[in-house]
Write an enzyme that holds these catalytic residues in place. Structure first.
Site, PDB file in Angstrom:
ATOM      1  CB  SER A 123      -0.952  -0.039   1.193  1.00 44.62           C
ATOM      2  OG  SER A 123      -2.028   0.850   1.014  1.00 44.62           O
ATOM      3  CE  LYS A 175     -19.638  19.080  10.323  1.00 47.46           C
ATOM      4  NZ  LYS A 175     -18.364  19.583   9.772  1.00 47.46           N
TER       5      LYS A 175
END
Length: 261
Positions: A123, A175
């Protein structure tokens, strides 16, 4: 302004790591670590995070801030002929990773570099290995995982089982998109997966540019974030040779000697 926490400054702009001192007033960073008079060492180990005022691994973490600073100094220090990047990492944060990788690539454009895996570059760890001119992997080491991963936990059923319920108060319709107290809305999941796929493509394009002629964008994408061990990593274009880490230093020193001669 740089925030101060526990006596340490956090911030990338201005290379503030250069100014940090230990409890005895000595600088935390005193220039690139040397293996020999002309060869420097950059250590990339453990979980990779964006910021932190230390060099090398601390509590199992290495910071992009410190790696990038060392890469810059190795590039500009005329007394350094070559650099070994020792990597043993399963990855870490996306934030800061690409900038750090570009600084390692700038170093590799200027001077010979070799990434020695001891034993994993996965990764974000592989993103930092890819800029090196050569990548050497041990027989049982692993490279790859060119992808992006995240997770959302829906704790709503657990709360209900506990006889609890939550009320989310928000200003702004989006949100609370990833809050843990309700199932992930399908449209939010779709947007998140689209964003992650874009990051994976950027990851693949970046390592393909670093390893031009050895790993193409299509080949990087085709790995589907698979991890490759030893010779399989070489055959997939993710590494250049299989060797024991202890063998590589002498060969690198010999090669630098031929270049200098």
């Amino acid at each position: 302004e740089v925030a101060v926490r526990g006596g340490e400054q956090f911030g990338l702009v201005g290379d503030t790591l250069r100014d940090v001192v230990d409890d005895w007033g000595q600088p935390i960073y005193q220039g690139p670590k040397r293996i020999s008079d002309r060869i420097a060492l950059i250590e990339v180990e453990g979980t990779l995070i964006n910021k932190g005022k230390w060099i090398g691994k601390s509590s199992g973490q290495t910071t992009y801030e410190a790696i990038g600073l060392q890469a810059d100094d190795c590039r500009t220090d005329s007394s350094i002929d070559g650099v070994i990047v020792e990597i043993d990492s399963f990855g870490g944060e996306v934030t800061g990773a690409f900038d750090c990788a570009e600084r390692l690539y700038e170093l590799s454009q200027a001077k010979p570099t070799i990434a020695i895996l001891t034993d994993h570059a996965l990764s974000a760890g592989y993103l930092l290995a890819a800029p090196a001119r050569q990548i050497v992997i041990p027989q049982n080491g692993q490279a790859g995982s060119i992808g992006v991963i995240s997770m959302h936990v829906d704790a709503s059923k657990w709360l209900a089982d506990q006889g609890l319920s939550g009320t989310i108060l928000k200003a702004g319709a989006r949100k609370a998109d990833f809050n843990a107290y309700q199932p992930l809305p399908p449209e939010v999941l779709e947007e998140a997966l689209t964003d992650m796929e874009a990051m994976r493509r950027d990851f693949a394009a970046t390592v393909a540019r670093f390893r031009a002629g050895r790993l193409s964008f299509d080949a990087a994408m085709a790995t589907e974030a698979k991890c490759f061990r030893g010779q399989a990593a070489v055959e997939a274009g993710l590494a250049d040779a299989v060797a024991r880490p202890s063998q590589v230093l002498a060969a690198f020193q010999e090669e630098l000697g031929r270049v200098a001669g």
